[in-house]
Design an enzyme around this catalytic site. Structure first.
Site, mmCIF file in Angstrom:
data_model
loop_
_atom_site.group_PDB
_atom_site.id
_atom_site.type_symbol
_atom_site.label_atom_id
_atom_site.label_comp_id
_atom_site.label_asym_id
_atom_site.label_seq_id
_atom_site.Cartn_x
_atom_site.Cartn_y
_atom_site.Cartn_z
ATOM 1 N N TYR A 102 0.747 -1.176 -0.115
ATOM 2 C CA TYR A 102 -0.202 0.024 0.022
ATOM 3 C C TYR A 102 0.891 1.250 0.081
ATOM 4 C CZ TYR A 102 -2.852 3.691 1.736
ATOM 5 O OH TYR A 102 -3.503 5.017 1.980
ATOM 6 N N GLU A 155 -3.273 7.513 -4.062
ATOM 7 C CA GLU A 155 -3.380 6.117 -3.315
ATOM 8 C C GLU A 155 -3.201 5.317 -4.411
ATOM 9 O OE1 GLU A 155 -5.808 5.176 0.606
ATOM 10 O OE2 GLU A 155 -6.982 4.748 -1.157
#
Ligand code: GDP
Ligand code: MN
Length: 389
Positions: free
Chosen positions: A101, A189
């Site tokens: 992530y 993101e």
């Protein structure tokens, strides 16, 4: 402005982040053609402005044309938590060894950009932050110096990235920071940022929000607004420079000043009603602006009753009354209005309304009285509509 995955990936590509080749399509036939073109296996992905598409069945792997057709027809038109799928992104499927992530955003409290990284990718990052916060690296960046390669390597190392992909992860973080900075994003993101069996580091998903106030600096991004999925009334309001937010109730709301409108929403909710919108007519609204606002509220056909809550400061209540009268002359609304005028020129405003004797307009003295009236009227309108049906 939130971008769809494929639009975010377009920005990623512009800044050297690795993404898979793919195509955005809107029909099953186009999806099949795109799948044949990018080569199997492919992944068929719902393009909606909400996460968790995978869990909802909006992301499917297809090994051949038959499967691509099947998934495309299942996913197109699917409702993912209130978002209808109108566009699919078809990309060549990646082999995944590991899911990480990564994100860049502005930490308002620290007043600094923040890079986040975790080796626990592919799952909801809020969950990771809650269950194992030590696995989510948060690194503040000096905005003037920017993110250095040393810092990026440190983040990847501290986060526990596999040793052989530290450099690859650092490259991805640097590129992501560049996306965030130079595109004036508020959020960039990647979840998951994958490592392939060949040890390539690649963005498999993209969540990018752009700062609307900086859009003028990016003419190439102005076409990205998801006008197809945007509420059409919100779009019209934006074009007219009016603060309007669509909500899902049936009581139309107009007030002047964001604070007053917010409390009006609260009071209506307290009275058992459900607001259909937030609309701030702003300070100093004149008759023309009020008329425009009435048009916006009534463009939503769920609206059963409307509450005008005006506290005149700069805004003059007589101007609001004139706007309302002009709106009624032109639009002839079929739903009841409750009007509370207080403050500058309120006596004159109320006199004008009384004189005009508009059909189905109910005055109210206080905000609470107005809220109760409008909620009762909305409920009554609903009941009679039900009786007629
Ligand atoms: P989200 O559910 O909205 O976050 O959508 P994602 O784009 O993140 O996809 C959800 C999940 O689908 C990912 O976490 C992956 O596990 C899986 N997935 C997506 N693309 C691929 C792919 O190209 N290959 C494989 N094997 N899995 C994929
Ligand atoms: Mn994802």
């Amino acid at each position: 402005m939130d971008l769809l995955e494929h639009q975010g990936k377009q920005l990623f590509g512009r800044h050297g982040l690795k993404v898979s080749d793919g195509k955005a399509v809107t029909t099953v036939e186009e999806a099949v053609a795109a799948a044949n073109e990018v080569g199997y296996p492919v992944v068929v992905k719902a393009q909606v402005l909400i996460g968790g598409r995978g869990k909802a069945g909006g992301v499917k792997l297809a090994a051949n044309e038959g499967e691509a057709r099947e998934h495309a027809s299942n996913i197109l038109g699917m409702d993912i938590r209130g978002h209808t799928v109108r566009t699919l992104w078809i990309e060549h499927a990646s082999d995944i060894a590991t899911e990480y992530y990564a994100s860049v955003l502005l930490d308002r409290q620290a007043k600094q950009p923040m890079v986040m990284f975790s080796v626990e990718g592919g799952v909801e990052i809020e969950q990771v932050a809650q269950d194992s916060p030590e696995k989510l690296i948060r690194h503040h960046v000096d905005a003037l110096n920017g993110l250095s390669r040393e810092e990026a390597v440190q983040i990847a190392t501290d986060g526990g990235a596999d040793a052989d992909v530290i450099e690859g992860v650092a490259d991805a973080l640097l590129a992501l920071y560049e996306v965030w900075l130079s595109e004036d994003a508020t959020l960039a993101e990647i979840n998951p940022l994958i490592v392939t069996p060949d040890r390539d580091v690649k963005a498999l998903d993209a969540k990018v929000s752009l700062d609307n106030n900086a859009l003028y600096r990016h003419p190439e991004n102005q076409g990205l607004s998801d006008s197809e999925n945007e509420d059409p009334i919100e779009r019209r309001a934006k074009e007219q420079g009016v603060q309007y937010v669509a909500l899902d109730g049936d009581v139309g709301i107009l007030g002047n000043g964001a604070g007053l409108v917010m409390s009006t929403l609260d009071v209506v909710a307290q009275a058992g009603g459900s607001p259909a919108n937030f609309l701030d007519a702003g300070g100093g609204s004149d008759a023309a602006k009020i008329k425009q606002a009435v048009e916006l509220i009534l463009a939503n056909d769920k609206v059963k009753a409307v509450l005008f809550n005006i506290f005149g400061g700069i805004t003059r209540c007589d101007e609001v009354a004139k706007g309302l009268i002009a709106a009624f002359e032109e639009i002839k609304p079929s739903v009841p209005f409750v009007v509370r005028l207080d403050g500058t020129n309120d006596v004159e405003g109320r006199r004008l309304l009384e004189q005009a004797a508009l059909p189905n307009v109910h005055p109210a003295k206080t905000m609470n009285e107005a809220a109760e009236k409008v909620v009762a009227l909305a409920a009554g309108a609903q009941a009679s509509a039900g009786a007629a049906a």
